[in-house]
Scaffold this active site. Structure first.
Site, short mmCIF file in Angstrom:
data_model
loop_
_atom_site.label_atom_id
_atom_site.label_comp_id
_atom_site.label_asym_id
_atom_site.label_seq_id
_atom_site.Cartn_x
_atom_site.Cartn_y
_atom_site.Cartn_z
N GLU A 55 0.79 -1.19 -0.23
CA GLU A 55 -0.07 -0.23 0.09
C GLU A 55 0.89 1.17 0.00
O GLU A 55 0.46 2.38 -0.63
CB GLU A 55 -1.01 0.01 1.08
CG GLU A 55 -2.05 -0.90 1.05
CD GLU A 55 -2.87 -1.03 -0.14
OE1 GLU A 55 -2.97 0.03 -0.85
OE2 GLU A 55 -3.38 -2.13 -0.73
N TYR A 135 -5.54 7.38 3.53
CA TYR A 135 -5.71 5.95 2.53
C TYR A 135 -5.26 4.55 3.01
O TYR A 135 -5.54 3.58 3.14
CB TYR A 135 -5.04 6.37 1.33
CG TYR A 135 -5.10 5.07 0.42
CD1 TYR A 135 -6.00 4.48 -0.48
CD2 TYR A 135 -3.79 4.50 0.32
CE1 TYR A 135 -5.80 3.19 -0.96
CE2 TYR A 135 -3.50 3.45 -0.55
CZ TYR A 135 -4.40 2.86 -1.21
OH TYR A 135 -4.55 1.76 -1.73
N ASP A 153 -9.05 6.52 -2.46
CA ASP A 153 -7.85 6.83 -3.02
C ASP A 153 -8.29 7.50 -4.59
O ASP A 153 -9.67 7.75 -4.75
CB ASP A 153 -6.85 5.79 -3.42
CG ASP A 153 -7.64 4.57 -4.59
OD1 ASP A 153 -8.81 4.74 -4.78
OD2 ASP A 153 -6.99 4.06 -5.31
#
Length: 346
Positions: A55, A135, A153
């Site tokens: 991520e 996020y 996102d």
DNA sequence: AACACGGGGGA
DNA sequence: TCCCCAGTGTT
């Protein structure tokens, strides 16, 4: 299709998740996802650390580019414990070429800050850590730990803006809408499905609405390019002067400080032509020759580098072991060619 | 709220 | 070649 029967809505006609069950519009996306999702390596693991690494890499970075770095990174630093023992420069070397190098530095800080403890398992806990914003905290909390928190996102932003025909959705609106859609049965899969829809179907330029499971109730479908409006961007022009000083073993590099390419190494450079003299002095270079120009574009900056070649009595570095930016790699190519040609040796 | 921060891919 | 994309942290 009768929207009210197949799709729960709130009074304004928005699709709306119903606690405790998965609604028809959700099943449609999940079915699409099951059939069309890419077999990405971070979707094959349950390791929270590996998911975190993925991520962080995916921040501002496309999947196909992140893939290489994901493998390299985990091979070198397979766990939080090993990352905590690593030196920043070692990590930057693995990160070299990926850009936004602060991500790599923050990841090391994060590992060291945890000092052997495991990752927090909640959105709020993750958000406290360096380099983890809304996020990443939502992605890790939902995918690795099953917390029902929606990710927002760029993909989700585009999907939601089109779904509800919003030209300029605010972060608060996006959070609220994304959360209202979330399927709490499996938040991690839900979040990934929504992002995948944005990445494969609801793409910025030529959305494939005919392949979209939500086309039937998408308010922006007739004019998807209006939603969301692109943000204005400004590009600054920058001209700098660099010294490629060839030492006895290799070129002289400096460790860059400050925000731009901070933490990486690179050719010494100055912002005025007059400053080149200072660089020559600093590295014991008698004379330098202009060998060409390197142009490099960052998102918001167009850089032109005037490159000078000279010879230094110092040792110099092996560029293979130093983390260098793409910009400095370009300068290196030019400088090495100039040395081989021997042009400046009058 | 505005800005700074890399790099790469597609038109 | 130009145009576009995209989270976090600082100011």
């Amino acid at each position: 299709m009768v929207a009210g029967r197949t799709r729960p809505t709130n009074p304004r006609g928005y699709p709306w998740a119903v606690p405790g069950r998965t609604c028809a519009f959700q099943k449609e996306l999940l079915a699409w996802y099951a059939k069309n999702k890419r077999p990405l390596p971070w979707r094959q693991t349950r390791d929270p650390y590996a998911i975190l690494v993925a991520e962080v890499l995916l921040q501002q970075t496309r999947v196909d580019q992140a893939l290489n770095y994901y493998h390299r990174f985990l091979e070198k630093f397979p766990s939080l414990r090993e990352l905590a023992c690593a030196g920043e420069e070692e990590v930057l070397k693995v990160w070299e070429g990926a850009g936004y190098y602060r991500r790599a530095r923050q990841l090391v800080r994060l590992a060291k800050e945890l000092g052997g403890r495991e990752l927090p398992r909640t959105f709020a806990g993750l958000l406290e850590l360096p380099g983890i914003g809304p996020y990443t905290a939502a992605a890790v909390a939902s995918i690795a730990f099953g917390e029902p928190v929606a990710v927002v996102d760029g993909n989700v932003r585009r999907v939601l803006a089109r779904l509800w025909a919003q030209e300029n959705p605010t972060p608060a609106w996006l959070r609220e809408r994304a959360q209202s859609l979330l399927d709490p049965q499996d938040p991690g899969t839900w979040n990934q499905a929504l992002m995948e829809l944005g990445a494969l179907v609801c793409v910025p330029k030529q959305p494939r609405c005919s392949a979209c499971p939500w086309a039937a109730f998408c308010a922006g479908k007739s004019d998807p390019h209006r939603f969301p409006q692109p943000r204005p961007r400004r590009v600054k022009v920058l001209r700098v002067w660099a010294l490629a000083a060839r030492g006895r073993q290799g070129f002289i590099f400096e460790k860059r400080e400050g925000p731009l390419l901070g933490g990486l190494w690179g050719f010494p450079l100055v912002h005025e032509a007059q400053g080149v003299g200072k660089l020559l002095e600093r590295y014991g270079v008698d004379r330098a020759w202009p060998i060409g120009t390197v142009r490099h574009s960052f998102t918001h900056r167009a850089v032109t580098v005037e490159v000078y070649l000279g010879f230094s009595p110092l040792q110099g570095d092996d560029p293979r072991v130093r983390p260098l930016s793409r910009l400095d790699r370009k300068i290196l190519v030019l400088a090495e060619a100039a040395v081989v040609e021997g042009a400046p040796r009058l």
